[in-house]
Design a protein around this motif. Structure first.
Motif: not given
Ligand SMILES: Cc1cc2nc3c(=O)[nH]c(=O)nc-3n(C[C@H](O)[C@H](O)[C@H](O)COP(=O)(O)O)c2cc1C
Ligand SMILES: Nc1ncnc2c1ncn2[C@@H]1O[C@H](COP(=O)(O)OP(=O)(O)O)[C@@H](O)[C@H]1O
Length: 312
Positions: A17-22, A43-45, A52-53, A116-117
């Protein structure tokens, strides 16, 4: 302290459930271009408080689609290198029939959104995805609102004024033995891994025992020749000379990677090691006698010490 690595298997594990930058891509080599993309992700994360993923395939996609059979990095290598630059979450997926047949919209709905959420997608300008690689950056942007994410498209990192850094080109540079350029574009020495196995037991009779490497992965190998290397054994590293080739002097026909370790006298059969290529010294030579080979290996050894002297 090093952060803990989190690995999600998207084929097995429940969506996280964790919101991610992928970051999306194949990332063979994790070269400077890939590293630029990861910096953008970090940077975005940070800015949007995301995790970050990276989405990685359990198998290299090119393996299934093109003729390429050799790569610079295994999945394990990618995870090791990426975690050293600050990415600690890895989402793994099978590159199977089902995945290959997802339409671009299905890929976004099923993988990016559901599994990925992802709140942010980071990819390069030429990123393609979905059945027959029919999805691109425009497709990603088109579905942003519907699936509640944003896209960050990272420009190419250039190798020189003409070329973007590419994994394809890097693999060719390795095959040519252009280690200097490869290491510059990777921002680290090119490294291969394997286990030390029995050879012909000839090395010690030449006074140059060599540890023979059984590769743990289908690594792309540099051209047959002699290289200054560093071998890592049990968390210690030693400078060494590695020979890639078929021992033409002895008329063998299998290509080997063997390493003479400087100032070393231990039995390392069975050890898992990695070898970093630091410098190309010369091409492999077919000598007419053992004595000539020994003479040349002594010259190589002197050159190695001289090189190392200049380093310190
Ligand atoms: C520094 C170095 C340079 C080498 N250069 C050559 C070469 O030019 N030509 C060649 O036939 N073999 C070369 N070899 C490989 C030797 O032939 C090989 O180490 C020897 O046959 C021992 O093989 P073994 O480990 O299977 O016993 C080199 C080995 C080393 C360590
Ligand atoms: N300086 C050294 N460099 C490489 N291997 C060494 C060294 N000193 C001892 N060894 C040992 O000797 C083995 C290599 O001896 P060699 O006669 O070339 O046999 P093989 O043909 O089985 O590789 C290595 O696998 C390692 O266990």
């Amino acid at each position: 302290m090093t952060e803990k690595i989190k690995i999600y298997d998207l084929n097995i594990d429940l969506p996280d459930l964790q919101r991610k930058a992928v970051s999306l891509g194949n990332f063979d080599g994790v070269h400077l271009g890939h590293q630029k993309l990861m910096k953008n992700n970090l940077e975005i994360s940070k800015k949007y408080d995301l995790e970050p993923a990276v989405l990685l395939f359990k198998q290299n996609t090119k393996l299934r689609l093109k003729d390429e059979k050799e790569y610079m990095t295994s999945l394990e290598d990618k995870i090791e290198i990426l975690s050293s630059i600050g990415i600690h979450t890895f989402c793994l997926i099978d590159f199977d029939e089902k995945f290959m047949n997802l339409s671009p919209r299905e890929f976004i709905a099923e993988i990016i959104n559901k599994k990925l959420n992802a709140s942010y997608i980071i990819c390069g300008k030429d990123y393609r995805f979905g059945k027959k690689a029919s999805g691109d950056v425009d497709t990603l942007e088109k579905y942003e609102e519907r699936y509640n994410y944003k896209t960050s498209v990272v420009d190419f990192e250039k190798e020189d004024e003409f070329n973007k850094i590419s994994s394809n080109h890097l693999r060719d540079l390795i095959r040519e033995g252009n280690i200097k350029k490869v290491n510059k574009l990777l921002a680290r020495p090119y490294k291969i891994k394997g286990t030390i196995v029995d050879g012909m037991k000839r090395g010690r009779t030449l006074n140059f025992p060599t540890a023979n490497l059984k590769l743990s992965f289908n690594y792309v190998l540099p051209i047959d020749g002699v290289y200054l290397t560093r071998i890592n054994i049990d968390n210690k590293s030693y400078y060494a000379l590695s020979n890639v080739g078929k021992n033409p002097t002895f008329g063998e026909n299998s290509r080997k990677v063997e390493t003479y370790i400087l100032d070393f006298d231990q039995n390392i059969y069975g050890e898992n090691v990695s070898i970093e290529f630091l410098e190309f010294f010369r091409y492999d030579i077919k000598f007419t006698s053992r004595e000539e080979l020994i003479e040349q290996m002594n010259i190589d050894k002197k050159r190695a010490y001289k090189y190392l002297e200049n380093l310190s």
